[in-house]
Write an enzyme that holds these catalytic residues in place. Structure first.
Site, PDB file in Angstrom:
ATOM      1  N   TYR A  42       0.814  -1.216   0.000  1.00 35.82           N
ATOM      2  CA  TYR A  42       0.000   0.000   0.000  1.00 35.82           C
ATOM      3  C   TYR A  42       0.848   1.267   0.000  1.00 35.82           C
ATOM      4  CZ  TYR A  42      -4.076   2.901   1.241  1.00 35.82           C
ATOM      5  OH  TYR A  42      -5.085   3.826   1.255  1.00 35.82           O
ATOM      6  N   SER A  65       0.901  -7.812   1.479  1.00 35.92           N
ATOM      7  CA  SER A  65      -0.111  -6.855   1.920  1.00 35.92           C
ATOM      8  C   SER A  65      -0.999  -6.469   0.733  1.00 35.92           C
ATOM      9  CB  SER A  65       0.561  -5.638   2.564  1.00 35.92           C
ATOM     10  OG  SER A  65      -0.384  -4.857   3.258  1.00 35.92           O
ATOM     11  N   GLN A  66      -1.033  -5.185   0.324  1.00 32.84           N
ATOM     12  CA  GLN A  66      -1.812  -4.843  -0.863  1.00 32.84           C
ATOM     13  C   GLN A  66      -1.374  -5.670  -2.054  1.00 32.84           C
ATOM     14  OE1 GLN A  66      -2.888  -0.645  -2.685  1.00 32.84           O
ATOM     15  NE2 GLN A  66      -0.844  -1.218  -3.389  1.00 32.84           N
ATOM     16  N   ASP A  90      -1.002  -9.889  13.441  1.00 34.29           N
ATOM     17  CA  ASP A  90      -1.154  -8.815  12.460  1.00 34.29           C
ATOM     18  C   ASP A  90      -2.306  -7.892  12.841  1.00 34.29           C
ATOM     19  OD1 ASP A  90      -1.301  -7.232  10.153  1.00 34.29           O
ATOM     20  OD2 ASP A  90      -0.905  -8.921   8.818  1.00 34.29           O
ATOM     21  N   HIS A 125       2.449  -7.428  10.995  1.00 32.15           N
ATOM     22  CA  HIS A 125       2.252  -7.351   9.554  1.00 32.15           C
ATOM     23  C   HIS A 125       3.528  -7.630   8.755  1.00 32.15           C
ATOM     24  CE1 HIS A 125      -0.171  -6.509   6.106  1.00 32.15           C
ATOM     25  NE2 HIS A 125       0.537  -5.457   5.729  1.00 32.15           N
TER      26      HIS A 125
END
Length: 313
Positions: free
Chosen positions: A87, A177-178, A263, A292
């Site tokens: 992100y 993640s993203q 997370d 995370h």
């Protein structure tokens, strides 16, 4: 730090109750059909070293908009990993993406449109505007599925994979993640992939993410709804077309997931929601005491060993 989500002994059994809209497949087939045509792919060598060739890549994504990337290839590579970024990060500098080339595979790094100002620089603008939105990207165009930011991003990602297939016969996708969420979207939209590697994936099981996460970016949506009272139904209707759970249910390539049980950005239950819906062979790498960051370099080594079995260099 206490476990922020379901307890470790039960979270692996979590199954999302998210349901795909009846026209989910029609929406995406129409979106991708509208984006297809000449890729306008250019691969311009910028550094031809003794170990890797680095090329500046450009192709046409959603709306025909230019999307940038890096292609880093060792001599004789016959496979490529398409890498998606986390992100608000961009493609940054080519030397930051040498892991996959070091295994004998090329890597094609997609720059995420409009992002690249949070922690790694990018070079691809997003020329499409939106209605009033909360700071960040999660609520841009969120009242209508046709306008939502991730419609453009996911289409760009599919086009990146199509570009990769013009260069190499075997293609895997990966990201954290993203980037992990984008890789799941591609897994559900593109047939013929060799492998999918979503690390601590974002953009999965939106309702649970928005109501359980304690750190951004899911909370951008919560803050938007705190201001736009009464928009909840429209918001989650839009998000239902972009949920990694639904893309996972349509995947056909083998996958190696990872999850951090502590997370606070992508709650582990949301990751397991996508994992347990994943329709193809799958494995999960679990990092019980990590947030995370997940497995970090430990996960990279696990990916290297796993990918050797499903997509040799």
């Amino acid at each position: 730090m206490p476990f922020p989500d379901l307890s470790p002994d039960v979270v692996a059994e979590y199954r999302s109750d998210a349901r795909a809209p009846e026209d989910f497949d029609a929406f995406w087939s129409g979106t991708l059909a509208g984006a297809r045509g000449d890729l306008g792919l250019t691969v311009t060598p910028v550094e031809d070293g003794p170990v890797f060739q680095v090329s500046d890549v450009s192709y046409r994504g959603f709306g025909g908009h230019e999307v940038k990337g890096w292609l880093i290839a060792p001599p004789g590579a016959s496979s490529v990993v398409v890498k998606f970024i986390g992100y608000n990060g961009g493609r940054s500098f080519a030397h930051e993406h040498l892991f996959w080339p070091s295994t004998g595979r090329a890597v094609l790094v997609m720059d995420t449109r409009g992002q690249g100002s949070g922690w790694a620089p990018g070079a691809t603008p997003d020329p499409v505007g939106s209605d009033p939105a909360h700071a960040g990207f999660m609520t841009r165009g969120i009242l209508r599925r046709e306008d939502y930011f991730y419609r453009r991003v996911f289409t760009d990602a599919v086009r990146a994979v199509e570009a990769a297939f013009t260069l190499y016969p075997r293609v895997a996708v990966a990201g954290g993640s993203q980037g992990g969420g984008i890789s799941l979207a591609v897994a559900g939209l593109v047939p013929g992939l060799s492998a999918v590697m979503p690390d601590v994936p974002y953009l999965c099981d939106f309702w649970r993410g928005v109501t359980v996460a304690t750190r951004d970016p899911y909370l951008e949506i919560a803050r938007y709804l705190a201001v736009h009272r009464g928009a909840e139904e429209a918001v989650f209707r839009t998000l239902s077309y972009f949920d990694g759970v639904h893309f996972a249910a349509r995947a056909t390539a083998p996958a190696l997931f990872s999850v951090g049980i502590m997370d606070t950005i992508c709650p582990p239950s949301t990751v397991y929601g996508a994992y347990n819906a994943y329709a193809a062979p799958k494995q999960m790498a679990r990092y019980t005491f990590n947030d995370h960051e997940g497995g970090g370099p430990f996960q990279e080594m696990r990916q290297k060993d796993w990918l050797a079995g499903v997509m040799p260099a």
